[in-house]
Design a protein around this motif. Structure first.
Motif, PDB file in Angstrom:
ATOM      1  N   THR A  90      92.473   9.695   1.983  1.00 13.27           N
ATOM      2  CA  THR A  90      93.167  10.736   1.245  1.00 13.27           C
ATOM      3  C   THR A  90      92.199  11.568   0.402  1.00 13.27           C
ATOM      4  N   ASN A  91      91.344  10.886  -0.362  1.00 15.60           N
ATOM      5  CA  ASN A  91      90.499  11.597  -1.329  1.00 15.60           C
ATOM      6  C   ASN A  91      89.302  10.737  -1.729  1.00 15.60           C
ATOM      7  N   PHE A  92      88.190  11.415  -1.994  1.00 13.70           N
ATOM      8  CA  PHE A  92      87.109  10.765  -2.733  1.00 13.70           C
ATOM      9  C   PHE A  92      86.428  11.813  -3.595  1.00 13.70           C
ATOM     10  N   LYS A  93      85.840  11.323  -4.686  1.00 21.29           N
ATOM     11  CA  LYS A  93      85.164  12.200  -5.644  1.00 21.29           C
ATOM     12  C   LYS A  93      83.773  11.655  -5.891  1.00 21.29           C
ATOM     13  N   TYR A  94      82.861  12.581  -6.111  1.00 24.12           N
ATOM     14  CA  TYR A  94      81.499  12.156  -6.414  1.00 24.12           C
ATOM     15  C   TYR A  94      80.751  13.223  -7.188  1.00 24.12           C
ATOM     16  N   LEU A  95      79.688  12.780  -7.851  1.00 19.35           N
ATOM     17  CA  LEU A  95      78.769  13.680  -8.536  1.00 19.35           C
ATOM     18  C   LEU A  95      77.563  13.851  -7.631  1.00 19.35           C
ATOM     19  N   ASP A  96      77.244  15.093  -7.334  1.00 22.70           N
ATOM     20  CA  ASP A  96      76.170  15.435  -6.410  1.00 22.70           C
ATOM     21  C   ASP A  96      74.983  15.974  -7.210  1.00 22.70           C
ATOM     22  N   ALA A  97      73.786  15.616  -6.801  1.00 21.69           N
ATOM     23  CA  ALA A  97      72.600  16.114  -7.502  1.00 21.69           C
ATOM     24  C   ALA A  97      71.371  15.977  -6.617  1.00 21.69           C
ATOM     25  N   PHE A  98      70.397  16.831  -6.882  1.00 27.06           N
ATOM     26  CA  PHE A  98      69.095  16.654  -6.257  1.00 27.06           C
ATOM     27  C   PHE A  98      68.389  15.531  -6.997  1.00 27.06           C
ATOM     28  N   SER A  99      67.506  14.825  -6.290  1.00 26.50           N
ATOM     29  CA  SER A  99      66.818  13.673  -6.879  1.00 26.50           C
ATOM     30  C   SER A  99      65.454  13.530  -6.229  1.00 26.50           C
ATOM     31  N   ASP A 100      64.755  12.464  -6.625  1.00 28.14           N
ATOM     32  CA  ASP A 100      63.546  12.090  -5.891  1.00 28.14           C
ATOM     33  C   ASP A 100      63.923  11.013  -4.872  1.00 28.14           C
ATOM     34  N   SER A 101      62.953  10.512  -4.139  1.00 30.01           N
ATOM     35  CA  SER A 101      63.236   9.556  -3.060  1.00 30.01           C
ATOM     36  C   SER A 101      63.743   8.209  -3.583  1.00 30.01           C
TER      37      SER A 101
END
Length: 167
Positions: A90-101
């Motif tokens: 049905t749904n999912f939420k997340y925080l997206d960000a650039f990062s290092d490896s």
């Protein structure tokens, strides 16, 4: 390959949101899997000719996906998705960000809050995505980086996966 499926992409500068509604010619179960299983995500998440490569993924509340977008010359741009809420199919939420490896946040780029909803209508599955940014400057930075174009290409890559499955 241009898709015949609906893709509605709007930018709301009043609320600092990007809203995407996308139709896929596949079952809810297949679309959910494509968005939540690293083996399938890696086949379409990056806009061609780029590829996605997941280093680790725990798809659960409090879990994280750490992945790289790998360019044609082998260059890598790392990112994380920190899952904050999951309601299966049905749904999912997340925080997206650039990062290092290693998954350490790259503070030179904005973080966004994704709310991804799934619904089945007839032979199609619709994915409704609201991507909230902290402020207008962050929203405009992501748009200027080519988010709409890249995401559109990635969605067409997912169409190709579903078309292949139907053969």
């Amino acid at each position: 390959m241009k898709s015949n499926f609906l893709m509605d992409f709007t930018v709301d500068k009043e609320t600092n949101k990007v809203n995407v509604k996308r139709e896929f010619g596949a079952s809810l179960s297949n679309v959910w899997s494509a968005w939540t299983e690293p083996e399938i995500l890696d086949q379409w998440w990056a806009p061609a000719p780029w590829k996605a490569r997941t280093k680790s993924m725990e798809f659960k509340e409090g879990g994280r996906r750490l992945y790289a977008m790998v360019g044609p010359e082998g260059e890598e741009h790392w990112a994380i998705a920190d899952f904050t809420s999951i309601t299966p199919k049905t749904n999912f939420k997340y925080l997206d960000a650039f990062s290092d490896s290693e998954g350490n946040l790259n503070v030179d780029f904005p973080r966004s809050d994704w709310d991804v909803n799934f619904s089945e209508q007839g032979d199609s599955t619709f994915v409704d995505i609201a991507i909230k940014h902290k402020n207008l400057e962050d929203l405009e930075q992501i748009i200027a980086m080519g988010f709409k174009e890249g995401f559109t290409i990635a969605m067409e890559g997912l169409d190709a996966i579903f078309a292949e499955k139907q053969k």
